[in-house]
Design an enzyme around this catalytic site. Structure first.
Site, short mmCIF file in Angstrom:
data_model
loop_
_atom_site.label_atom_id
_atom_site.label_comp_id
_atom_site.label_asym_id
_atom_site.label_seq_id
_atom_site.Cartn_x
_atom_site.Cartn_y
_atom_site.Cartn_z
N SER A 1 48.63 16.15 9.74
CA SER A 1 49.81 16.89 9.26
C SER A 1 49.97 18.24 9.93
CB SER A 1 49.72 17.10 7.75
OG SER A 1 49.71 15.87 7.09
N HIS B 1 48.43 24.34 2.38
CA HIS B 1 48.10 23.08 3.04
C HIS B 1 48.87 22.98 4.36
CE1 HIS B 1 47.15 18.59 2.89
NE2 HIS B 1 46.01 19.19 2.65
ZN ZN Z 1 46.84 12.86 5.34
#
Ligand code: ZN
Length: 461
Positions: free
Chosen positions: A48, A111
């Site tokens: 990501s 995140h």
């Molecule tokens: Zn992931």
């Protein structure tokens, strides 16, 4: 949110509505769509962080790095410090053009996906200072992600920040407001307090909220800056959520839009359904699919609040997961059930299967557990995986993109993932490159000229 995830979620939505396979997710009604290639500079399969760099900053990079280019290897603190290697994101481009920005996620606000908007770190795991130190680096030299969220130039300018992850902003001496656990920070900084003081000292109308009631009760018309932290770590899955405590992704999206839409010059909002990925990591198909439906609801909220004559809405995924829809289940078969036919071992198998992950069970003929004898409807049921892994790996297949609104036609074909950022900047007349409003670098002039123009698709501003 692989294509298979979209298909399976659509069928699950159809199970609830009675339309079954004919059902549509909201974004599947958009007039334009594209296929996106997600590989990174060093890997066929993206994480990501690298993928967020691509679609938010327009540059492909190494797996695990955030806001930095290919010159920064994973974990290289010294390289992280070199400004020449820093990427700027859509958020900073919009901010530099004087427009409002914000993000909403169901993961920690530190995140990988949201962090690519504001942070420059050599390792996505450096969400707080103790994690920098754990890797043998000096957090005073290499700032962690939470610190950059609150103190960096881009971080400070967000009007809206919502998601989970209080632990990364709180010092060890402070106990979390909901969970009986301490903050993670070693440096003693309470970044939530610092954010509140920062906004108060600038005379801004700012609100920090940590529960659903306070968010829904907030007078967004009198709020300039909003920080909402609804989880000690990630927020809860929608099917496990305590609705008296935590808001839904659609509710956060609504509040974010109410604040950002007050900017007549326009805004940028990133909405991430981050738990789709987490469900897949556990091979928990039901969680991944219900989170996809949560995203569906969030997009529905967006469409109900924006004017598509002036707002471009793009839905995409950062990468896939190895979910497959297999066998020959009859029409109107539970997508979370068995595929109706049996394997060579005379045992049924589930329609949804994974390439790898914690759902691995023995494959010795005759010893494979019969899924139909298990609680397949349970929220924590793990579909079978071919290879055992504690956490399922991502997949490298292309992902989908769906677009509606002005310039949606820029997304018709097969594209590199980093094209997305450039197309969005072109459409919105922000950033350093060529835009719809004219050639690059004169961005301020271009933006001024564009303001107030509604018929973007017909008229050059
Ligand atoms: Zn992931």
């Amino acid at each position: 949110m692989s294509i298979s995830t979209v298909t399976a979620a659509r069928i699950l939505k159809g199970q609830y509505s009675g339309l079954w396979e004919k059902e549509e997710l909201v974004w599947e009604t958009f007039p334009y769509s594209a296929i996106i290639k997600t590989y990174t500079t060093d890997s066929q399969v993206a994480d990501s962080a690298a993928s967020a760099n691509a679609y938010l900053s327009g540059v492909k990079s190494n797996k695990g790095t955030l806001g930095v280019d290919v010159n920064v290897d994973l974990g290289n603190c010294s390289a992280q410090l070199d400004d020449a290697f820093h990427l700027s994101s859509l958020a900073s481009w919009f901010q530099d053009a004087g427009r409002s920005t914000g993000f909403v996620t169901t993961t920690r606000v530190t995140h990988a996906t949201p962090a690519a908007l504001y942070a420059h770190v050599a390792d996505r795991e450096w969400e707080d200072d103790q994690e920098v130190r754990r890797d043998g680096e000096d957090p005073d030299r290499c700032d962690d992600i939470a610190e950059q969220l609150i103190l960096s130039d881009t971080g400070k300018r967000f009007k809206v920040v919502m998601g989970g992850g209080r632990r990364n902003l709180l010092p060890k001496a402070v106990t979390d407001v909901v969970e009986n656990k301490k903050g993670y920070r070693n440096d003693g900084k309470n970044l939530i307090d610092m954010w509140q003081r920062q906004k108060a000292s600038s005379g801004s109308r700012a609100a920090y909220v940590w529960n659903r009631q306070d968010l829904l009760g907030l007078d967004t018309s009198n709020t300039d800056y909003l920080l909402g932290l609804f989880g000690y770590s990630h927020m809860d899955y929608s099917i496990e959520r305590d609705n008296t405590q935590d808001p839904s992704l659609p509710e956060m999206t609504k509040a974010a839009l109410e604040i950002l839409q007050r900017d007549a010059g326009g805004y940028f909002l990133l909405v991430e359904g981050g738990l789709i990925d987490l469900g897949h990591h556990g091979n928990k198909g039901k969680k991944a699919l219900t989170e996809t439906l949560e995203m569906d609801e969030a997009v529905k909220v967006v469409l109900s609040m924006v004017n598509l004559q002036e707002t471009l809405v793009v839905v995409t995924a950062d990468h896939g997961h190895s979910l497959s829809i297999n066998g020959y289940p009859s029409r109107h078969t539970d997508i979370l059930g068995v595929a109706e036919v049996s394997g060579e071992d005379y045992l049924p198998y589930s329609t949804l299967l994974y390439g790898n992950g914690p759902g691995y069970r023995t494959h010795i003929p005759g010893h494979r557990p019969d899924p139909s004898r298990q609680d397949m409807a349970g929220v924590n049921y793990r579909q079978d995986a071919a290879v055992p892994l504690r956490s399922a790996a991502h997949s490298g297949d292309d992902v989908g993109l769906w677009a509606t609104g002005p310039h949606a036609h820029l997304f018709t074909g097969v594209y590199e993932q980093n094209y997305i950022a450039h197309a969005l900047a072109y459409a919105a007349c922000v950033g350093h490159g060529r835009t719809f409003c004219g050639g690059g670098v004169r961005r301020n002039r271009g933006v001024e000229t564009c303001r107030g123009q509604r018929r973007w698709h017909r008229q050059r501003c």
